[in-house]
Scaffold this active site. Structure first.
Site, PDB file in Angstrom:
ATOM      1  N   HIS A  47     -11.305  -1.598  -2.288  1.00 24.10           N
ATOM      2  CA  HIS A  47     -11.182  -2.828  -3.082  1.00 24.10           C
ATOM      3  C   HIS A  47     -10.396  -2.624  -4.380  1.00 24.10           C
ATOM      4  O   HIS A  47     -10.580  -3.375  -5.345  1.00 24.10           O
ATOM      5  CB  HIS A  47     -12.562  -3.409  -3.406  1.00 24.10           C
ATOM      6  CG  HIS A  47     -13.327  -3.835  -2.191  1.00 24.10           C
ATOM      7  ND1 HIS A  47     -13.031  -4.995  -1.494  1.00 24.10           N
ATOM      8  CD2 HIS A  47     -14.364  -3.241  -1.541  1.00 24.10           C
ATOM      9  CE1 HIS A  47     -13.870  -5.110  -0.470  1.00 24.10           C
ATOM     10  NE2 HIS A  47     -14.678  -4.055  -0.481  1.00 24.10           N
ATOM     11  N   SER A 116     -14.341  -3.761   5.072  1.00 27.36           N
ATOM     12  CA  SER A 116     -15.093  -4.631   4.164  1.00 27.36           C
ATOM     13  C   SER A 116     -14.235  -5.847   3.838  1.00 27.36           C
ATOM     14  O   SER A 116     -13.097  -5.712   3.371  1.00 27.36           O
ATOM     15  CB  SER A 116     -15.469  -3.879   2.881  1.00 27.36           C
ATOM     16  OG  SER A 116     -16.138  -4.739   1.976  1.00 27.36           O
ATOM     17  N   HIS A 137      -8.854 -10.324   0.639  1.00 23.88           N
ATOM     18  CA  HIS A 137      -8.284  -9.110   1.226  1.00 23.88           C
ATOM     19  C   HIS A 137      -9.349  -8.418   2.076  1.00 23.88           C
ATOM     20  O   HIS A 137     -10.528  -8.789   2.061  1.00 23.88           O
ATOM     21  CB  HIS A 137      -7.772  -8.142   0.141  1.00 23.88           C
ATOM     22  CG  HIS A 137      -8.862  -7.642  -0.771  1.00 23.88           C
ATOM     23  ND1 HIS A 137      -9.220  -8.297  -1.925  1.00 23.88           N
ATOM     24  CD2 HIS A 137      -9.697  -6.554  -0.681  1.00 23.88           C
ATOM     25  CE1 HIS A 137     -10.206  -7.644  -2.521  1.00 23.88           C
ATOM     26  NE2 HIS A 137     -10.521  -6.591  -1.783  1.00 23.88           N
TER      27      HIS A 137
END
Length: 524
Positions: A47, A116, A137
């Site tokens: 992330h 994720s 994303h």
């Protein structure tokens, strides 16, 4: 095999898997309104926005949940994977299936095995605050918060999709047809490697990470013929050659041996235990352990015989063969009763934990709060404890031998007898009743209490001085005889009592009697 890209696919949500956080729930009917993707979204690492490594080419709603496809095109990231493969032992571990070696896929399966999804909070959907882009994303991560989100890496999209046994043929065809073409724009991979290393260190301390990856792999229905390292165990690439042993020699070494000449145990078999805890476990084990060849059980005391045991004195007497007795005797014999021996009342000897085997407890070592330990480094406190245990091994063995000798001490049991002792009524809590015919008819007192007094006390002679008339010595003898007869005449028993005092009337009568006798003698 393309050297400029690497494909990845997997579930980002499985509807049947429970979620710890309600915000992680993805309603298929709600999210299906925003599918399929019109444009590609970034594919990142952990992330980090500056760690974009490729593009997400599709998000598809299937029967099991939400499925995604992506492609890695960042050249710097692919070069990093090639360099990591040369130094990573887990990545070099060959897969179980018969697959060709793929260094990049094997490194990613060992480092970033899951996916994720980053999306808008479900509470904002359908409101005026709903943003224009619902899906932000998808990131490659060490362990996702949703279960079953395992990624599969490969050189082609068709090969990657064929690894998912949970997808039907129609789903595979629909995904392969509707997958987008990645943009020609190169992703910006400008993240500092220190951030990636920090995330990798944090992933090493995730509780039950390997077992969770195995469960996620089963939930996603991934074929065993993949590069996934969820069940891989690091192995050493080089092994030492075995030493030459003579014929007939035993080459097996037991790692559990202990003592001065025992081989060192492997590092995996060593468990650091504080000295105080080890001594407590050893003490409790020895106290519960009984010797293999113990003594016979102790005899039961009087009054504790059950219905199975035969009471003493009621066993038939068997005459020995060839023995001729002088007279016929009863079949049952009752030998003369002898009082119980002291050891008959002794309880079975038991080991007292409080006073016999217990050792003075030492104060347990308190863990120092300022002790700093790092991952992969043995604690200093445990190292000291192991050193102390190795030094005091001989002392512990000597203590164990002493405790065993105490337990093996024979008990003073009586010698076996050929005949049972006489029947004892007290054994059953009964007392024999007295026979009234044998009671004495009149009270007879023994001289036990008066023999000492009569032997020590001499006849008491009282002389009355008479200045007017002299009493000859021959005339005084009857006076002594009278006094003796007076003392011996009564047949009643006399008991010596320390608090008893003679009565005054008796002394006065004796004095008057003597005066009367003197008067009679003087007139003759």
């Amino acid at each position: 095999m393309s050297r400029d890209s690497l494909f990845v696919a997997g579930f980002v949500d499985i509807s049947t898997c429970p979620k710890e956080d309600p915000s992680l729930n993805l309603d298929a009917q709600t999210w299906s309104r925003y599918l399929p993707l019109s444009t590609s979204i970034p594919l990142t690492v952990e992330h980090f926005s500056e760690a974009q490594v490729g593009w997400v080419t599709g998000l598809f709603s299937v029967a099991q949940g939400l499925f995604c496809t992506a492609v890695i095109t960042a050249g710097e990231f692919l070069e990093l994977l090639d360099s990591l493969y040369l130094e990573c032992t887990v990545a070099q571990h060959s897969p179980k299936a018969d697959l060709p070696r793929n260094p990049r896929a094997e490194v990613l399966h060992s480092w970033l095995p899951e996916l994720s999804l980053s999306s808008v909070h479900p509470d904002l959907l359908g409101t005026k605050d709903e943003p224009g882009q619902v899906f932000h994303h998808i990131s490659l991560c060490a362990l996702g918060r949703r279960r079953g989100t395992v990624a599969v890496y490969g050189d082609s999209l068709a090969w990657v999709l064929s690894r998912f046994q949970s997808l039907s043929r129609d789903d595979v065809a629909m995904i392969a047809t509707n997958a987008l073409t990645p943009p020609s724009q190169a992703p910006e991979f400008t993240v500092k490697l220190g951030l990636l290393f920090a995330k990798a260190i944090d992933a090493g301390f995730i509780s039950n990470r390997i077992s969770t990856l195995k469960l996620d792999r089963q939930a996603a229905g991934i074929s065993p013929a993949t590069y996934l390292k969820a069940s891989a165990v690091p192995q050493k690439l080089e092994t030492a050659a075995p030493l030459n042993q003579p014929e007939g020699a035993d080459t097996l070494i037991d790692s559990t041996m202990s003592g001065p000449g025992a081989p060192p145990a492997p590092q995996d078999d060593l468990i650091p235990v504080p000295r105080s805890a080890f001594l407590n476990m050893l003490e409790s084990t020895v106290s519960r352990t009984h010797p293999a060849n113990g003594d016979a059980p102790a005899l039961l005391p009087f009054g504790r015989y059950n219905m199975v045991q035969v009471p003493k004195g009621l066993t038939p007497y068997v005459r020995p063969v060839g023995f001729i007795e002088p007279s016929d005797q009863d079949d049952y014999r009752y030998p003369s009763y002898t009082g119980p021996r002291p050891y008959d009342y002794f309880a079975p000897r038991q080991l007292c934990r409080n006073c016999c085997t217990s050792r003075p407890r030492k104060r347990a070592r308190e863990d120092p709060e300022d002790e700093v330990s790092f991952p992969g480094e043995e604690s200093t406190v445990f190292r000291k404890d192991l050193t102390d245990l190795s030094k005091s091994l001989a002392e512990l063995q000597s203590e164990i031998r002493e405790l065993k000798q105490m337990q093996n001490t024979p008990r003073p049991y009586p010698r076996p007898e050929h005949h049972y002792p006489a029947f004892d009524p007290l054994m059953y809590g009964l007392r024999p009743l007295p026979n009234p015919d044998k009671f004495p008819k009149e009270f007879i007192c023994s001289d036990y209490f008066t023999k000492d007094e009569s032997a020590s006390k001499k006849p008491e002679v009282v002389h009355i001085p008479n200045p007017e008339q002299h009493v000859p010595a021959c005339a005084a003898q009857p006076e002594v005889k009278l006094v003796e007869e007076k003392d011996v005449a009564p047949k009643q028993p006399r008991v010596v009592n320390a608090s008893f005092q003679p009565k005054a009337e008796t002394s006065k009568a004796a004095t008057l009697q003597k005066l009367f006798c003197d008067e009679m003698l003087s007139k003759q």
